[in-house]
Write a protein that holds these residues in place. Structure first.
Motif, PDB file in Angstrom:
ATOM      1  N   UNK A  59       0.817  -1.224   0.000  1.00  0.00           N
ATOM      2  CA  UNK A  59       0.000   0.000   0.000  1.00  0.00           C
ATOM      3  C   UNK A  59       0.849   1.272   0.000  1.00  0.00           C
ATOM      4  N   UNK A  60       0.650   2.156  -0.970  1.00  0.00           N
ATOM      5  CA  UNK A  60       1.380   3.423  -0.987  1.00  0.00           C
ATOM      6  C   UNK A  60       0.632   4.498  -0.206  1.00  0.00           C
ATOM      7  N   UNK A  61       1.357   5.516   0.182  1.00  0.00           N
ATOM      8  CA  UNK A  61       0.714   6.690   0.760  1.00  0.00           C
ATOM      9  C   UNK A  61       0.395   7.716  -0.325  1.00  0.00           C
ATOM     10  N   UNK A  62       1.202   7.710  -1.397  1.00  0.00           N
ATOM     11  CA  UNK A  62       1.027   8.672  -2.483  1.00  0.00           C
ATOM     12  C   UNK A  62       1.149   7.952  -3.819  1.00  0.00           C
ATOM     13  N   UNK A  63       0.286   8.312  -4.754  1.00  0.00           N
ATOM     14  CA  UNK A  63       0.403   7.899  -6.151  1.00  0.00           C
ATOM     15  C   UNK A  63       0.586   9.163  -6.974  1.00  0.00           C
ATOM     16  N   UNK A  64       1.597   9.180  -7.857  1.00  0.00           N
ATOM     17  CA  UNK A  64       1.850  10.357  -8.681  1.00  0.00           C
ATOM     18  C   UNK A  64       1.665   9.982 -10.146  1.00  0.00           C
ATOM     19  N   UNK A  65       0.803  10.734 -10.825  1.00  0.00           N
ATOM     20  CA  UNK A  65       0.518  10.515 -12.237  1.00  0.00           C
ATOM     21  C   UNK A  65       0.678  11.842 -12.964  1.00  0.00           C
ATOM     22  N   UNK A  66       1.317  11.814 -14.115  1.00  0.00           N
ATOM     23  CA  UNK A  66       1.454  12.996 -14.958  1.00  0.00           C
ATOM     24  C   UNK A  66       0.595  12.787 -16.201  1.00  0.00           C
ATOM     25  N   UNK A  67      -0.356  13.698 -16.448  1.00  0.00           N
ATOM     26  CA  UNK A  67      -1.251  13.556 -17.600  1.00  0.00           C
ATOM     27  C   UNK A  67      -1.580  14.928 -18.188  1.00  0.00           C
ATOM     28  N   UNK A  68      -1.176  15.161 -19.448  1.00  0.00           N
ATOM     29  CA  UNK A  68      -0.358  14.338 -20.335  1.00  0.00           C
ATOM     30  C   UNK A  68       1.006  14.066 -19.707  1.00  0.00           C
ATOM     31  N   UNK A  69       1.499  12.856 -19.982  1.00  0.00           N
ATOM     32  CA  UNK A  69       2.705  12.409 -19.297  1.00  0.00           C
ATOM     33  C   UNK A  69       3.967  12.932 -19.980  1.00  0.00           C
ATOM     34  N   UNK A  70       4.907  13.343 -19.164  1.00  0.00           N
ATOM     35  CA  UNK A  70       6.234  13.722 -19.623  1.00  0.00           C
ATOM     36  C   UNK A  70       7.202  12.584 -19.258  1.00  0.00           C
ATOM     37  N   UNK A  71       7.850  11.933 -20.222  1.00  0.00           N
ATOM     38  CA  UNK A  71       8.121  12.392 -21.590  1.00  0.00           C
ATOM     39  C   UNK A  71       7.334  11.678 -22.691  1.00  0.00           C
ATOM     40  N   UNK A  72       6.330  10.879 -22.375  1.00  0.00           N
ATOM     41  CA  UNK A  72       5.681  10.092 -23.419  1.00  0.00           C
ATOM     42  C   UNK A  72       4.629  10.878 -24.198  1.00  0.00           C
ATOM     43  N   UNK A  73       4.085  11.955 -23.611  1.00  0.00           N
ATOM     44  CA  UNK A  73       3.076  12.757 -24.286  1.00  0.00           C
ATOM     45  C   UNK A  73       1.665  12.222 -24.177  1.00  0.00           C
ATOM     46  N   UNK A  74       1.481  11.120 -23.457  1.00  0.00           N
ATOM     47  CA  UNK A  74       0.178  10.461 -23.400  1.00  0.00           C
ATOM     48  C   UNK A  74      -0.710  11.087 -22.319  1.00  0.00           C
ATOM     49  N   UNK A  75      -1.943  11.446 -22.681  1.00  0.00           N
ATOM     50  CA  UNK A  75      -2.949  11.858 -21.704  1.00  0.00           C
ATOM     51  C   UNK A  75      -3.821  10.655 -21.394  1.00  0.00           C
ATOM     52  N   UNK A  76      -4.064  10.388 -20.115  1.00  0.00           N
ATOM     53  CA  UNK A  76      -4.806   9.199 -19.720  1.00  0.00           C
ATOM     54  C   UNK A  76      -6.296   9.492 -19.662  1.00  0.00           C
ATOM     55  N   UNK A  77      -7.122   8.548 -20.109  1.00  0.00           N
ATOM     56  CA  UNK A  77      -8.573   8.752 -20.045  1.00  0.00           C
ATOM     57  C   UNK A  77      -9.045   8.968 -18.616  1.00  0.00           C
ATOM     58  N   UNK A  78     -10.076   9.769 -18.482  1.00  0.00           N
ATOM     59  CA  UNK A  78     -10.614  10.102 -17.169  1.00  0.00           C
ATOM     60  C   UNK A  78     -11.005   8.855 -16.384  1.00  0.00           C
TER      61      UNK A  78
END
Length: 368
Positions: free
Chosen positions: A162-181
């Protein structure tokens, strides 16, 4: 009687005071050789409009530079909250979004805690987590799937560790991908942790994640004016979250982190959004052109992008490509050291002439 500063009593190695975990890390670095065209930091190539700079100078001349900024940044906070569509107590201003990444992790992570981060992504997330003593669990995104968010793998790993924090970049650097809602929502609902979504490049795909704030109390959205608003040198970012989270994160921020000139630039930018909307449209147009031009070069494989940069896989060593482009005066980002990105370059979308020069230099190298 010996002095407290007696050399015989001083340690031979001052690094004994630095945490061993930190000494094992590599600092965030950036290659900056001489260049004519700068396409390595995802900046807005069109710059802050000249006519708006004149308005900034007028505002700045009226300020009292000898006085500290407003401690609570009340006007700026209220204006940004109006811009973002949230109440003012749901927003925290930062000296760039990087400061807000740092302080959010400071108030959540420590030794014995965990962070969950899909990779490859912005390296600062993992670096800061490790500096704070936390364990970082990486979940790899796959090039064959255009670096889609590995939702099921993240849920499974979070159940085991179990994590305390999840970090997501959207659109992601460096892949450029935006994740669906719906994928981001699945992470929020399936992992009992603080979910931090870095939206530094949101304007380039116009995805709106704000509804997540009202639906879930464990969400933090990070935004910046560095990219879309051509203000990378001004350093203005902001956080959107529930007031309870804002209150706690604010405890780790240094006072007066926002100077009066940065505030003045931001207020002018908020008063005059139209020029930036034109620039965003131009960047999206150039992104489409650049993608097609890259696809036409044998041995170059660009990925779809929702940001103002394009990730490419090369069939030749990226170290050689980087050197050849620098020799041609074009500076890009070699990301081949990132997980899953051997022989990959990240190319910022520039102005038309810059993109044409990039294509000419890269095509020449690949032919060679």
């Amino acid at each position: 009687m010996n002095s407290p500063l007696d050399k015989q009593r001083l340690p031979l190695d001052p690094l004994q005071y630095i945490k061993p975990e930190v000494q094992r890390l590599k600092a965030y670095t950036l290659k900056q050789p001489e260049h004519r065209i700068k396409l390595n930091q995802n900046e807005n190539p069109y710059g802050f409009p000249a006519e708006l700079k004149e308005l900034v100078w007028e505002r700045a001349r009226q300020l009292d530079w000898a006085r500290y900024p407003d401690f609570h940044l009340q006007e700026l906070t209220e204006r940004l909250a109006e811009h973002a569509g949230v109440p003012p107590d749901w927003l925290l201003v930062g000296n760039g979004s990087n400061e807000l990444i740092q302080v959010t992790l400071m108030v959540t992570l420590a030794g014995g805690t965990r962070a969950l981060i899909p990779q490859p992504t912005f390296t600062l997330y993992k670096l800061l987590s490790q500096v704070l003593g936390a364990e970082v669990d990486d979940v790899l995104m796959q090039p064959q799937q255009n670096f889609a968010l590995p939702v099921q793998e993240m849920l499974s790993l979070a159940q085991a560790k179990p994590p305390r924090v999840v970090v997501i970049c959207s659109p992601n650097n460096p892949t450029g991908r935006a994740y669906p809602l719906e994928e981001i929502r699945a992470i929020i609902e399936g992992i009992p942790a603080l979910v931090v979504v870095d939206e530094a490049y949101r304007e380039f795909n116009q995805q709106d994640l704000r509804p997540l704030l009202e639906a879930y109390p464990n969400v933090v959205l990070l935004r910046t004016f560095s990219k879309a608003r051509a203000m990378a040198g001004i350093r203005v970012g902001y956080m959107l979250a529930r007031p309870e989270i804002i209150r706690e994160v604010n405890k780790a921020k240094l006072p007066y982190g926002m100077n009066i000139l940065s505030e003045a630039v931001t207020l002018v930018a908020l008063d005059h959004p139209a020029p930036f909307l034109v620039e965003m449209e131009d960047i999206r147009h150039e992104r489409a052109w650049l993608t097609q031009a890259l696809q036409a070069i044998p041995g170059v494989h660009p990925y779809p992008s929702d940001a103002n940069f394009i990730l490419c896989r090369l069939e030749r060593p990226t170290s050689d490509a980087f050197a050849a482009l620098v020799a041609a005066g074009v500076l890009v980002r070699d990301v081949s050291s990132y997980p899953q990105l051997a022989n990959h370059l990240r190319l910022t979308v520039g102005a038309p002439a810059e993109n044409q020069a990039l294509i000419a230099a890269l095509a020449s190298f690949m032919r060679g």
